[in-house]
Design an enzyme around this catalytic site. Sequence first.
Site, PDB file in Angstrom:
ATOM      1  N   ARG A  70      -0.361 -30.051  26.705  1.00 13.72           N
ATOM      2  CA  ARG A  70      -0.286 -31.488  27.006  1.00 13.72           C
ATOM      3  C   ARG A  70      -1.412 -32.266  26.334  1.00 13.72           C
ATOM      4  O   ARG A  70      -1.275 -33.471  26.083  1.00 13.72           O
ATOM      5  CB  ARG A  70      -0.237 -31.704  28.523  1.00 13.72           C
ATOM      6  CG  ARG A  70       1.115 -31.345  29.115  1.00 13.72           C
ATOM      7  CD  ARG A  70       1.124 -31.453  30.630  1.00 13.72           C
ATOM      8  NE  ARG A  70       0.324 -30.412  31.234  1.00 13.72           N
ATOM      9  CZ  ARG A  70       0.766 -29.191  31.563  1.00 13.72           C
ATOM     10  NH1 ARG A  70       2.029 -28.887  31.358  1.00 13.72           N
ATOM     11  NH2 ARG A  70      -0.037 -28.299  32.105  1.00 13.72           N
ATOM     12  N   GLU A 107      -8.213 -18.191  37.046  1.00 13.35           N
ATOM     13  CA  GLU A 107      -8.279 -17.834  38.463  1.00 13.35           C
ATOM     14  C   GLU A 107      -7.649 -16.447  38.677  1.00 13.35           C
ATOM     15  O   GLU A 107      -8.181 -15.608  39.382  1.00 13.35           O
ATOM     16  CB  GLU A 107      -7.533 -18.891  39.271  1.00 13.35           C
ATOM     17  CG  GLU A 107      -8.141 -19.098  40.631  1.00 13.35           C
ATOM     18  CD  GLU A 107      -7.531 -20.313  41.338  1.00 13.35           C
ATOM     19  OE1 GLU A 107      -6.944 -21.177  40.653  1.00 13.35           O
ATOM     20  OE2 GLU A 107      -7.637 -20.364  42.572  1.00 13.35           O
TER      21      GLU A 107
END
Length: 187
Positions: A70, A107
């Site tokens: 993006r 993560e």
Amino acid sequence: MPIADLLHSSAEEYLKSHIRTVPDWPKPGIQFRDITPLLGTPKTLRVLIDLFVHRYMDADLKYVAGLDARGFILGSIVAYELNLGFIPIRKKGKLPFSTVQAHYELEYGSATVEIHTDACRRGDRVVIIDDLIATGGTMLAGRRLLEELGATVVEGAAIVDLPDLGGSRRIREAGLPLYTLCDFSGH
Ligand code: AMP
């Protein structure tokens, strides 16, 4: 109040109201902050791009670097408007020419980003742009790549900050100024 702060604070809720939250996507527990309504509405697209253009007009930049994927949409419009070149920082395995790579932890798991070795030169001033800062790992990996090529990374920029994930703090503590347009609490 300086005009830049005034513009920023009056646009914040307007932009935020065009970001859609999709719960449990792409996996349970993630609140995905979807910027496609912001891009798809002509008036918010213009306000969004103009805020970045206003901030970087006098920054004496050579390039805008966008983070896959993006950051490519935002970064290339901003680069065009500022008469700058655009540099894609891509996920591993997509760039055809010789590259340098940066590996970083997510993560859950890890990722690698790449840049072409001739994307920029020593001393070039660059801003890095993405849609969102979560852990900050992607932005910091992008900065490492640009610095390996000798560029000066002036600032990181994104539409959304998720401050509870600590990425924006991490980025600033690493010495990279960061400009974001709005934030959301939680994940
Ligand atoms: P990070 O490296 O953890 O800061 O993650 C930032 C990258 O992951 C950006 O390129 C975002 O597009 C994407 N991302 C991470 N979390 C979210 C989220 N909650 N909503 C939308 N995109 C996200």
